[in-house]
Design a protein around this motif. Sequence first.
Motif, mmCIF file in Angstrom:
data_model
loop_
_atom_site.group_PDB
_atom_site.id
_atom_site.type_symbol
_atom_site.label_atom_id
_atom_site.label_comp_id
_atom_site.label_asym_id
_atom_site.label_seq_id
_atom_site.Cartn_x
_atom_site.Cartn_y
_atom_site.Cartn_z
ATOM 1 N N THR A 114 26.342 -74.050 26.089
ATOM 2 C CA THR A 114 25.032 -74.671 25.906
ATOM 3 C C THR A 114 23.968 -73.576 25.917
ATOM 4 O O THR A 114 24.007 -72.675 26.752
ATOM 5 C CB THR A 114 24.750 -75.680 27.036
ATOM 6 N N PHE A 115 23.074 -73.646 24.977
ATOM 7 C CA PHE A 115 22.054 -72.598 24.846
ATOM 8 C C PHE A 115 20.859 -72.900 25.733
ATOM 9 O O PHE A 115 20.481 -74.062 25.895
ATOM 10 C CB PHE A 115 21.618 -72.486 23.380
ATOM 11 N N PRO A 116 20.253 -71.849 26.273
ATOM 12 C CA PRO A 116 19.109 -72.094 27.156
ATOM 13 C C PRO A 116 17.901 -72.586 26.370
ATOM 14 O O PRO A 116 17.770 -72.315 25.172
ATOM 15 C CB PRO A 116 18.833 -70.710 27.770
ATOM 16 N N ARG A 156 22.448 -60.672 10.429
ATOM 17 C CA ARG A 156 23.036 -61.439 11.515
ATOM 18 C C ARG A 156 23.004 -60.607 12.791
ATOM 19 O O ARG A 156 23.207 -59.398 12.768
ATOM 20 C CB ARG A 156 24.467 -61.839 11.192
ATOM 21 N N PRO A 159 26.971 -59.246 18.418
ATOM 22 C CA PRO A 159 27.063 -59.114 19.882
ATOM 23 C C PRO A 159 27.127 -57.643 20.273
ATOM 24 O O PRO A 159 27.738 -56.839 19.564
ATOM 25 C CB PRO A 159 28.367 -59.841 20.232
ATOM 26 N N ARG A 169 29.234 -63.262 23.864
ATOM 27 C CA ARG A 169 29.416 -62.895 22.459
ATOM 28 C C ARG A 169 29.009 -64.048 21.542
ATOM 29 O O ARG A 169 28.337 -63.861 20.532
ATOM 30 C CB ARG A 169 30.864 -62.481 22.196
ATOM 31 N N LEU A 170 29.391 -65.266 21.925
ATOM 32 C CA LEU A 170 29.059 -66.403 21.060
ATOM 33 C C LEU A 170 27.557 -66.664 21.038
ATOM 34 O O LEU A 170 27.021 -67.141 20.038
ATOM 35 C CB LEU A 170 29.794 -67.663 21.540
ATOM 36 N N VAL A 173 26.485 -64.468 18.225
ATOM 37 C CA VAL A 173 27.095 -64.840 16.946
ATOM 38 C C VAL A 173 26.466 -66.119 16.388
ATOM 39 O O VAL A 173 26.296 -66.265 15.180
ATOM 40 C CB VAL A 173 28.626 -65.036 17.145
ATOM 41 N N LEU A 174 26.085 -67.031 17.262
ATOM 42 C CA LEU A 174 25.623 -68.345 16.811
ATOM 43 C C LEU A 174 24.113 -68.406 16.577
ATOM 44 O O LEU A 174 23.585 -69.462 16.241
ATOM 45 C CB LEU A 174 26.037 -69.413 17.831
ATOM 46 N N GLN A 175 23.440 -67.278 16.752
ATOM 47 C CA GLN A 175 22.008 -67.278 16.447
ATOM 48 C C GLN A 175 21.825 -67.280 14.930
ATOM 49 O O GLN A 175 22.624 -66.700 14.202
ATOM 50 C CB GLN A 175 21.320 -66.041 17.032
ATOM 51 N N PRO A 176 20.770 -67.919 14.452
ATOM 52 C CA PRO A 176 20.554 -67.911 12.995
ATOM 53 C C PRO A 176 20.202 -66.512 12.509
ATOM 54 O O PRO A 176 19.752 -65.675 13.299
ATOM 55 C CB PRO A 176 19.385 -68.883 12.808
ATOM 56 N N PRO A 177 20.402 -66.238 11.229
ATOM 57 C CA PRO A 177 20.017 -64.927 10.697
ATOM 58 C C PRO A 177 18.518 -64.710 10.884
ATOM 59 O O PRO A 177 17.740 -65.666 10.856
ATOM 60 C CB PRO A 177 20.359 -65.023 9.208
ATOM 61 N N ARG A 233 11.539 -66.718 22.688
ATOM 62 C CA ARG A 233 11.735 -67.960 21.937
ATOM 63 C C ARG A 233 13.094 -68.581 22.218
ATOM 64 O O ARG A 233 13.235 -69.802 22.243
ATOM 65 C CB ARG A 233 11.587 -67.648 20.443
ATOM 66 N N PRO B 37 20.374 -72.827 17.632
ATOM 67 C CA PRO B 37 21.519 -73.464 18.288
ATOM 68 C C PRO B 37 21.131 -74.154 19.586
ATOM 69 O O PRO B 37 20.340 -73.625 20.364
ATOM 70 C CB PRO B 37 22.476 -72.297 18.549
ATOM 71 N N LEU B 38 21.672 -75.323 19.800
ATOM 72 C CA LEU B 38 21.468 -76.057 21.048
ATOM 73 C C LEU B 38 22.757 -76.116 21.853
ATOM 74 O O LEU B 38 22.742 -75.994 23.073
ATOM 75 C CB LEU B 38 20.975 -77.475 20.758
ATOM 76 N N GLU B 39 23.864 -76.312 21.150
ATOM 77 C CA GLU B 39 25.153 -76.364 21.852
ATOM 78 C C GLU B 39 26.261 -76.025 20.866
ATOM 79 O O GLU B 39 26.192 -76.359 19.684
ATOM 80 C CB GLU B 39 25.384 -77.761 22.430
ATOM 81 N N ARG B 157 28.228 -69.367 10.807
ATOM 82 C CA ARG B 157 28.154 -69.016 12.234
ATOM 83 C C ARG B 157 29.310 -69.640 13.004
ATOM 84 O O ARG B 157 29.943 -68.986 13.846
ATOM 85 C CB ARG B 157 26.828 -69.522 12.824
#
Lengths: 643, 172
Positions: A114-116, A156, A159, A169-170, A173-177, A233, B37-39, B157
Motif C-alpha cells: 500500500t502506498f503512503p 521510469r 529502484p 523496490r516495488l 517500479v510502480l511509480q508513473p513515468p 507529493r 499508485p494507491l495499492e 509497471r
Amino acid sequence: MNGSPAIPTDSDGGTQQTGNPPVMLPAISEVHLPALYRPQRTHRIDPPQSDAIPSPKVTPAPVELSTDLFASGLNGALRRSPKIDCASVPLLNRVSFAARWQESRSNVKTFKLTFPDGIEFLPPPKSAEEREELRSILPPQPGGGSQPPEEMQLTRIQPPDDALSLEDRLFYVLQPPLETWLAGQELIMPFEPFPYQYEGIGWMFSQKSALLADEMGLGKTMQTITAVRLLLRSGQVSRILLVCPKPLIPNWQREFKLWAEELPVTTLEGDAARRKMLWTMPGIPILLANYEVVVRDFETLADEPPKYDLVILDEAQRIKNRDSRTAAMIRSIPRRRSWTLTGTPIENRPEEMASLFEFMEVVPPRSTPDIKRLTQLSEHYVLRRTKDLVMSDLPPRLDRDAYLDLNPAQQHAYQTAEKDGVIQLNELGESISVQHVFELVLRLKQITNFDPLTGDSAKLDRLAADMEEISNSGGKAILFSQWTKCIDWLAARLERFNPLVYHGKVPTKKREPILSRFKDDPTCPLLLMSYGTGAVGLNLQFAGYVFLFDRWWNPAVEDQAINRAHRVGQKTQVIVTKFICKNTIEERIDRVLNEKRRLFAQVLGEGDNTNVSLSMNAAEIFGLFDLKAKDGNETRKILPKAG
Amino acid sequence: MTAGRQEKIRLGFLTAIEAPAQGFLGGLLVTNHLGRPLEFQCTSPVKPNRTQELLYGKTLRPFVLAELIGKTLLEKAGVKPQVVLVEQQLLLELRNHIASPLACVFREDDVEQESNDLSWGRQILRVSVDHTADIERLRDQLAVLPNDVDLFEPFQRVDQALKEALGSGAAA
C-alpha cells in the motif's frame, strides 16, 4: 452326481494345479461322504423373487460333494478330507470408480503493497478553461515536435541499488513515468525539462544518499527542487532541511518560487527565539537555512535535535574537512535521506570526497577509502553530467593547443627575467610569500605575450596568420586575454582586421553597441575581450573561433569564456586555440591544471570543464619554480607557510 | 495545501504473466485518476497440475487467470477499484465473478472497433458480451481521465513489478 464333471483336487483338497495328469475318478462306486465331511452349511441360491432387479441367470452350486475312488484304494491322499470353505459374495448392483477427482479451488497467496498518502499541494483545475491554461509538457524530442504517447520516451524511476526488500523496490517500479507525472496534470512546470534533467530527477527521487555533481549551468537546483516536489507529493518525505551558503538563500527562494510555487518554503532567520520556534514547529515541509546558523543553533538543540526526512547540502564542499565544526555538526542532524549538491566535490584531494560520503552515510565514520573505493562509491552515489555529455545537439568544440617558440627577443627577455626573478626570490628566503612568486609569474606571462622592449610576439604572428584566414572566410573570432593593456596593444597591431575592444575600461553604455556591431558588421571579424569582463553572461554563439591569448589561472574561467561562443544556439563547430609558449611558465601552469583535471576525472568519471575550484593553490604556484633557501652551507626547498 | 487524497476514480489494472517453470502470476495495481499508485497486490505463482491441464483443456487459462488469480486479487484488495482494466481478453471472464465494470484495453490499430466497444483516445475498451451495459458505466466513470491518457502504461509497471516479485522469490 453322474454326469457332473469330476473336480480334480490336490492333496490339500484344493484345485489341482500341477502338471500331473488329472486324476480321473471312475464311476465304479459312489461314496457318499459322511455327514462329518459335508459342508456345515449349504447354500442354495434361489432365483431372486423381486421383480425390481432383472434376474440374472444363476447356476446353482452343488450342495453335495462326492468323491470317486480307485478300487485299489492305494491312493492315501484321497482318504483325506477335502477342506472346502464357502463364502457368500454379494452381487454388485452399481458401478464403482477406480479414481475420483473433484474440483477444488486452490488457495492463492498474495503479496500486498500500500502506498503512503502524498501531500496535495494544488487543487486540480476546476473548469475546462482552467485546464487549458495548463500547458502540457512533453520532453524534448530529437526530431522536434511532440509525438504520439506510445512513441514518447518515458523516464521510469529505477529502484536504487541499495533497495533490497521487495516493498522498497516495488515502490519505485510502480511509480508513473516522470513525463506523465510532470505533464501538467498534477505538477505544473514552468519550462520543459531536458531528458538528462528527467534522468537526474528520477535518480535523486530514488536515492537515500546522493551527490549531484552536475556541471555548473545544467540545472542542479531545478532537478533538486523537482525531486523534492515528487517526494513530498508521493508521501515519501514530509520534513526537509536545505542548507546552503548564506548568499545563496535568495537564489533558492527564487528558484523554489519558479519551479514549485506551491511548496511553502520557510527561511530560518531572525533572533534565537524565533529560530528555535522554527526549528521545532511542526508542519514546515521545507526549511531553508545557511551553514552558520545551522551550526550555531544545533549546539543549543543538541538535547533534542529536530529530525528530518531529508537533509540537502548545497555547495557541499563546505563540509570537505571532516574534522571541522561545520562538518561534525551537519553530520549530527538526525535524518533519513542525505543529499549533497556541488560542482566541485574534489577541490584538491580525493579524500575530500570521503567527508561527503560520510555525511551521506555510505562509508563508516572516520574511514579513509582509497581512490578505487571512492570510484566504486561514485558509481552508485554520484551523478555527474557535463555539457559535452548531455547536449549532444550542440556542435562540437575543437580544442587546439598552439605550442609556440618564443621569438629571439622574447626568449632573451624571458630568460633574463626568470633568472633574475628566481635569484631575488631565493634571496628572500623565509620571508617569501605567494605574492612574491605570483608577481614573477605575471611578469613572465606578460613576456610570453610580447616583448615589452621590441614588441616581438610569437603569439601575435600566429594570431595574425589565423585571422587572415578567418576574415577571408567571413568568420568571426573572439580573443581573450588577462590584461587590458595587452588587449589594447593587440588592437593597435591588428588594425587591418578592424578589431573591437571589450574590457573593463570600456564604459558600460558603450558595451552593448560594441557587441551589436560585432554581430552585425561583416567588416569586424575580431572581438578582443578580457576574461574579467567578457567571460560571463554574454551570448556570442555566432562566433566560430575563440583564441585564448594567455592562460587564466583556472580552467573554469577559461571555459566560461569559451562558452560565450560554444552555447545553445551555436550552429557550427567552435575552434578554440590556446596559445602556449614552449619552455615557459605557461607550459608548467598547463601541466598543473591538466593534472588537476585528470585527478578529478579519475574519481568522478570523464569530463569536467568548468570546475571553479581547480585554481592553483599556493603550493602549486611555488612549485612552478625550484625555489631554495640557503640554510648554512646547505639549501632547503622553499614552500608556502601553512595556513 | 490540503492533505489527503483527492482521487476522482480508482482504476484497477490487472494483468498476469506466465513464468515457464513457476506458472501464472497475477498483479493488480490500483491507481488514482492521474496514474499515481494507491495499492499493488500480486499473487504467488499458480501452476495447474497435470490433471487440471487434462480436464480443463482449453478452459484452463480462463479459469486460472480469471477465477483463481483475478478474483482472488480483487477480493483481497484493500483499495477497491471502481473500474477494472485488463489487457488480456481471457480476463473478460472475470466480469462474471465481480461487481465492478471491467474492460479489456486494445490499441486502436490492433482491433476493429465493434458496436459495443468504447473508444478512448487511441485505445478501444471492450467489455464482456454478457455485460454490455458496462459500457455506459465506463463512459461515466472514465470521464475524468484526459483524452490522451495512455491506459497501457500502468500495465507496463505491473509487468515490471511482477518480474521483480518473481525474481525476488517473495511471491513464491
